[in-house]
Design a protein around this motif. Structure first.
Motif, PDB file in Angstrom:
ATOM      1  N   PHE A  84       0.804  -1.222   0.000  1.00 17.63           N
ATOM      2  CA  PHE A  84       0.000   0.000   0.000  1.00 17.63           C
ATOM      3  C   PHE A  84       0.837   1.272   0.000  1.00 17.63           C
ATOM      4  N   CYS A  85       1.797   1.424   0.903  1.00 18.26           N
ATOM      5  CA  CYS A  85       2.520   2.691   0.973  1.00 18.26           C
ATOM      6  C   CYS A  85       3.952   2.498   1.453  1.00 18.26           C
ATOM      7  N   ALA A  86       4.796   3.440   1.074  1.00 17.44           N
ATOM      8  CA  ALA A  86       6.203   3.421   1.500  1.00 17.44           C
ATOM      9  C   ALA A  86       6.767   4.828   1.385  1.00 17.44           C
ATOM     10  N   VAL A  87       7.690   5.152   2.293  1.00 12.72           N
ATOM     11  CA  VAL A  87       8.415   6.420   2.257  1.00 12.72           C
ATOM     12  C   VAL A  87       9.812   6.127   1.724  1.00 12.72           C
ATOM     13  N   VAL A  88      10.224   6.848   0.694  1.00 14.39           N
ATOM     14  CA  VAL A  88      11.431   6.498  -0.046  1.00 14.39           C
ATOM     15  C   VAL A  88      12.370   7.692  -0.146  1.00 14.39           C
ATOM     16  N   ASP A  89      13.670   7.440   0.003  1.00  8.85           N
ATOM     17  CA  ASP A  89      14.693   8.470  -0.193  1.00  8.85           C
ATOM     18  C   ASP A  89      14.897   8.720  -1.685  1.00  8.85           C
ATOM     19  N   VAL A  90      15.312   9.931  -2.008  1.00 12.82           N
ATOM     20  CA  VAL A  90      15.630  10.260  -3.395  1.00 12.82           C
ATOM     21  C   VAL A  90      16.713   9.325  -3.923  1.00 12.82           C
ATOM     22  N   LYS A  91      17.634   8.914  -3.044  1.00 11.90           N
ATOM     23  CA  LYS A  91      18.715   8.014  -3.451  1.00 11.90           C
ATOM     24  C   LYS A  91      18.145   6.700  -4.001  1.00 11.90           C
ATOM     25  N   GLU A  92      17.119   6.162  -3.337  1.00  9.19           N
ATOM     26  CA  GLU A  92      16.527   4.907  -3.806  1.00  9.19           C
ATOM     27  C   GLU A  92      15.815   5.107  -5.135  1.00  9.19           C
ATOM     28  N   ILE A  93      15.173   6.269  -5.305  1.00 11.22           N
ATOM     29  CA  ILE A  93      14.527   6.559  -6.589  1.00 11.22           C
ATOM     30  C   ILE A  93      15.577   6.611  -7.698  1.00 11.22           C
ATOM     31  N   ALA A  94      16.734   7.203  -7.382  1.00 14.59           N
ATOM     32  CA  ALA A  94      17.813   7.271  -8.368  1.00 14.59           C
ATOM     33  C   ALA A  94      18.294   5.872  -8.741  1.00 14.59           C
ATOM     34  N   GLU A  95      18.355   4.983  -7.756  1.00 15.63           N
ATOM     35  CA  GLU A  95      18.796   3.615  -8.029  1.00 15.63           C
ATOM     36  C   GLU A  95      17.842   2.899  -8.973  1.00 15.63           C
ATOM     37  N   LYS A  96      16.586   3.300  -8.971  1.00 12.05           N
ATOM     38  CA  LYS A  96      15.594   2.712  -9.881  1.00 12.05           C
ATOM     39  C   LYS A  96      15.417   3.576 -11.120  1.00 12.05           C
ATOM     40  N   LYS A  97      16.454   4.347 -11.424  1.00 12.91           N
ATOM     41  CA  LYS A  97      16.513   5.157 -12.649  1.00 12.91           C
ATOM     42  C   LYS A  97      15.357   6.150 -12.723  1.00 12.91           C
ATOM     43  N   TYR A  98      14.986   6.669 -11.580  1.00 16.64           N
ATOM     44  CA  TYR A  98      14.003   7.742 -11.447  1.00 16.64           C
ATOM     45  C   TYR A  98      12.615   7.337 -11.943  1.00 16.64           C
ATOM     46  N   LYS A  99      12.329   6.062 -11.917  1.00 17.07           N
ATOM     47  CA  LYS A  99      10.974   5.609 -12.202  1.00 17.07           C
ATOM     48  C   LYS A  99      10.107   5.840 -10.968  1.00 17.07           C
ATOM     49  N   LEU A 100       8.884   6.286 -11.170  1.00 15.94           N
ATOM     50  CA  LEU A 100       8.041   6.699 -10.046  1.00 15.94           C
ATOM     51  C   LEU A 100       6.811   5.814  -9.853  1.00 15.94           C
ATOM     52  N   THR A 101       6.850   4.603 -10.327  1.00  8.24           N
ATOM     53  CA  THR A 101       5.731   3.680 -10.158  1.00  8.24           C
ATOM     54  C   THR A 101       5.598   3.270  -8.695  1.00  8.24           C
ATOM     55  N   PRO A 102       4.479   3.577  -8.028  1.00  8.52           N
ATOM     56  CA  PRO A 102       4.336   3.246  -6.608  1.00  8.52           C
ATOM     57  C   PRO A 102       4.576   1.781  -6.285  1.00  8.52           C
ATOM     58  N   GLY A 103       4.143   0.869  -7.154  1.00  7.48           N
ATOM     59  CA  GLY A 103       4.323  -0.550  -6.883  1.00  7.48           C
ATOM     60  C   GLY A 103       5.780  -0.962  -6.763  1.00  7.48           C
ATOM     61  N   LEU A 104       6.699  -0.224  -7.383  1.00  3.74           N
ATOM     62  CA  LEU A 104       8.126  -0.551  -7.286  1.00  3.74           C
ATOM     63  C   LEU A 104       8.659  -0.337  -5.878  1.00  3.74           C
ATOM     64  N   TYR A 105       8.016   0.543  -5.125  1.00  4.81           N
ATOM     65  CA  TYR A 105       8.502   0.913  -3.794  1.00  4.81           C
ATOM     66  C   TYR A 105       7.596   0.392  -2.678  1.00  4.81           C
ATOM     67  N   ALA A 106       6.275   0.447  -2.913  1.00  9.76           N
ATOM     68  CA  ALA A 106       5.340   0.019  -1.872  1.00  9.76           C
ATOM     69  C   ALA A 106       5.001  -1.456  -1.980  1.00  9.76           C
ATOM     70  N   GLY A 107       5.329  -2.076  -3.130  1.00 11.28           N
ATOM     71  CA  GLY A 107       4.947  -3.465  -3.339  1.00 11.28           C
ATOM     72  C   GLY A 107       3.521  -3.559  -3.824  1.00 11.28           C
ATOM     73  N   GLY A 108       3.035  -4.775  -3.948  1.00 11.98           N
ATOM     74  CA  GLY A 108       1.676  -4.981  -4.437  1.00 11.98           C
ATOM     75  C   GLY A 108       1.643  -5.001  -5.945  1.00 11.98           C
ATOM     76  N   LYS A 109       0.457  -4.952  -6.486  1.00 10.64           N
ATOM     77  CA  LYS A 109       0.263  -5.049  -7.920  1.00 10.64           C
ATOM     78  C   LYS A 109       0.868  -3.838  -8.621  1.00 10.64           C
TER      79      LYS A 109
END
Length: 511
Positions: free
Chosen positions: A441-466
């Motif tokens: 459902f939800c997650a709080v993420v550092d900018v560093k982690e977003i950078a590691e995922k090549k700045y993709k902003l799909t919530p499921g990549l960080y919060a999990g789920g579908k």
């Protein structure tokens, strides 16, 4: 500035009022098939406005007459109460008298012209086609009777709320009926409420919508502010709209609600001609056109709005984002709706623009939504929230809300009050620093982690789920690719057919 206290989950008062809305929709049924949908929508909206301004005027007129100073014809005595001056020939009493006479339509058209003449902000806005031979005058008389006899009356302020709700109800019903076309001027109320609950507009703020449609974002913002102790005149409203009919709807909507709004002198394409250039806003709401193609990038390529890079002409998503950021005050917030492709797109440098915005620490939160919330599209969409004064610098909230909501009919979904409260409350906890990750459902993420995922902003990549499938490939490019693939398959099919026929013929079984 007045501090706002969260009030998530408060039920919006949008239900039927003494059955009037259903009767009004019945009036629409009378016209359906006899008039184009756009025109019968305007017939009802125009009469709704005329009925309200006339009643508001009459009440103020009687107040002034009772005071005995003889200023009941003084325009300023009405303007100070945000009430439109209505000449005697345009008052509803006259409209009702003429309801069942052949010239009823001409009477209404004349009334609209007189009101526009007395109230310059309404010039060129009100519909004036009631005398058209295409509009059945007997049917029009029945609709006038409906407005005369069945509209519940109260004090002026109560009437504003009643008629405002009725207006929004009609817009929603027309959007349901008109489908994709209806979606051009209507954003589902649950989405508007969610945007408002997360952004929390307050008294004294400047509120802006660069593609304002019928003005639903403003109406919901006002409701939120009033719920928290503010008044109708406590905000400044700015909007822009490219569609001329929708621009007029927004003007009428704001007039009914007594909201003073600056929509410019007429309809205009925001990306091509920014009517509010240089103005900075506290809260910006928007539901821009999804994946808008050929928006004119080359014509405005040197515009200072493109601080993070010139968006590609093949898709205006990032043009809308950068436009809104350019209008944001140092402590301002943005909430907008975008198609999912913008979360990961790399076409035309969109990935570089997204990276620059993330690195500038403006992205406060991303919320992925389920499908079928909108009347115009069925594709999954996302809510983006930007904040120049983030409570949690360097942190971004991701919410995967794809499993929320419920179906209201075979094709449309909505959020319940509890759904809205859950998402908005998640933002409250995030800002307070008390939110814990909820898997799926939800997650709080550092900018560093977003950078590691090549700045993709799909919530499921960080919060999990579908994780909903995202389609960043432009439609034209996809069709060319698929067309080429299909052509190759046809060619191969023809080759194989020829080969089979040759082989069958060789053994005496030719076709």
């Amino acid at each position: 500035m007045k501090q706002q206290i969260s009030n998530h989950g408060k039920k919006a008062d949008t239900g039927a009022t003494l059955g009037f809305e259903d009767k009004l929709w019945h009036a629409a049924d009378l016209m359906r098939g006899k008039l184009p949908a756009t025109q019968y929508r305007q017939v009802l909206m125009g009469l709704l406005f005329l009925r309200y301004v006339s009643d508001a005027f009459e009440k103020r007129y009687n107040e002034l007459k009772a005071e005995g100073y003889g200023d009941e014809e003084d325009r300023d005595a009405y303007a100070e109460k945000s009430i439109f001056f209505v000449p005697s020939s345009a008052r509803w009493e006259r409209i009702a008298e003429m309801a069942h006479k052949p010239e009823n339509g001409q009477t209404i058209d004349n009334a609209m012209r007189e009101i526009e003449k007395e109230n310059p902000p309404l010039k060129g806005v009100l519909p004036k086609f009631y005398s058209s031979p295409d509009l059945n005058k007997e049917m029009l008389g029945e609709v006038i009777d409906l407005f005369t006899n069945d509209l519940p009356l109260g004090d002026v302020e109560a009437n504003r709320d009643l008629l405002g709700r009725t207006y929004e109800y009609c817009i929603q019903r027309f959007a349901e009926y008109e489908g994709k076309k209806g979606g051009e001027y209507y954003t589902p109320e649950c989405i508007v409420r969610l945007l408002v609950e997360v952004l929390q507009p307050a008294s004294g703020m400047r509120i802006y919508d660069p593609c304002c449609g019928s003005g639903g974002m403003f109406a919901q913002s006002l409701k939120f502010i009033q719920t928290h102790g503010g008044g109708r005149g406590d905000v400044s409203v700015f909007g822009q709209e490219a569609n001329p009919d929708t621009w007029k709807m927004a003007k009428i909507n704001m007039a009914i609600r007594g909201i003073g709004a600056d929509f410019g002198m007429g309809h205009e394409d925001t990306l091509m001609h920014d009517l509010h250039d240089g103005k900075q806003m506290d809260r910006i709401f928007a539901n821009p056109p999804f994946n808008q193609k050929l928006w004119g990038a080359e014509k405005v390529k040197d515009d200072p709005r493109w601080r993070y890079g010139l968006p590609p002409n093949g898709n205006a998503n990032y043009a809308w984002i950068e436009h809104m950021i350019s209008h944001l005050k140092p402590n301002g917030r943005i909430g907008l709706v975008l198609a999912n492709g913008a979360l990961t797109s790399a076409t035309g440098g969109e990935d570089r623009i997204r990276q620059a915005i993330v690195e500038d620490d403006l992205v406060e939160g991303i919320v992925s939504l389920p499908t079928q919330l909108f009347y115009s599209v069925t594709i999954p969409v996302t809510l983006w929230f930007f904040n120049r004064a983030k409570a949690r610098p360097g942190k971004t909230l991701f919410v995967n809300a794809t499993d929320l909501g419920h179906m209201v009919d075979r094709t449309h979904r909505t959020f319940s009050d509890d759904d809205i409260a859950r998402i908005a409350g998640t933002f409250d906890k995030f800002r307070a620093g008390t939110l814990e990750k909820e898997e799926g459902f939800c997650a709080v993420v550092d900018v560093k982690e977003i950078a590691e995922k090549k700045y993709k902003l799909t919530p499921g990549l960080y919060a999990g789920g579908k994780v909903q499938e995202e389609d960043a490939e432009p439609f034209d490019a996809k069709m060319k690719r698929l067309g080429a693939d299909l052509d190759a398959l046809f060619t191969e099919s023809a080759r194989l057919e020829k080969l089979v026929r040759q082989n069958l013929a060789a053994i005496g079984y030719g076709l």
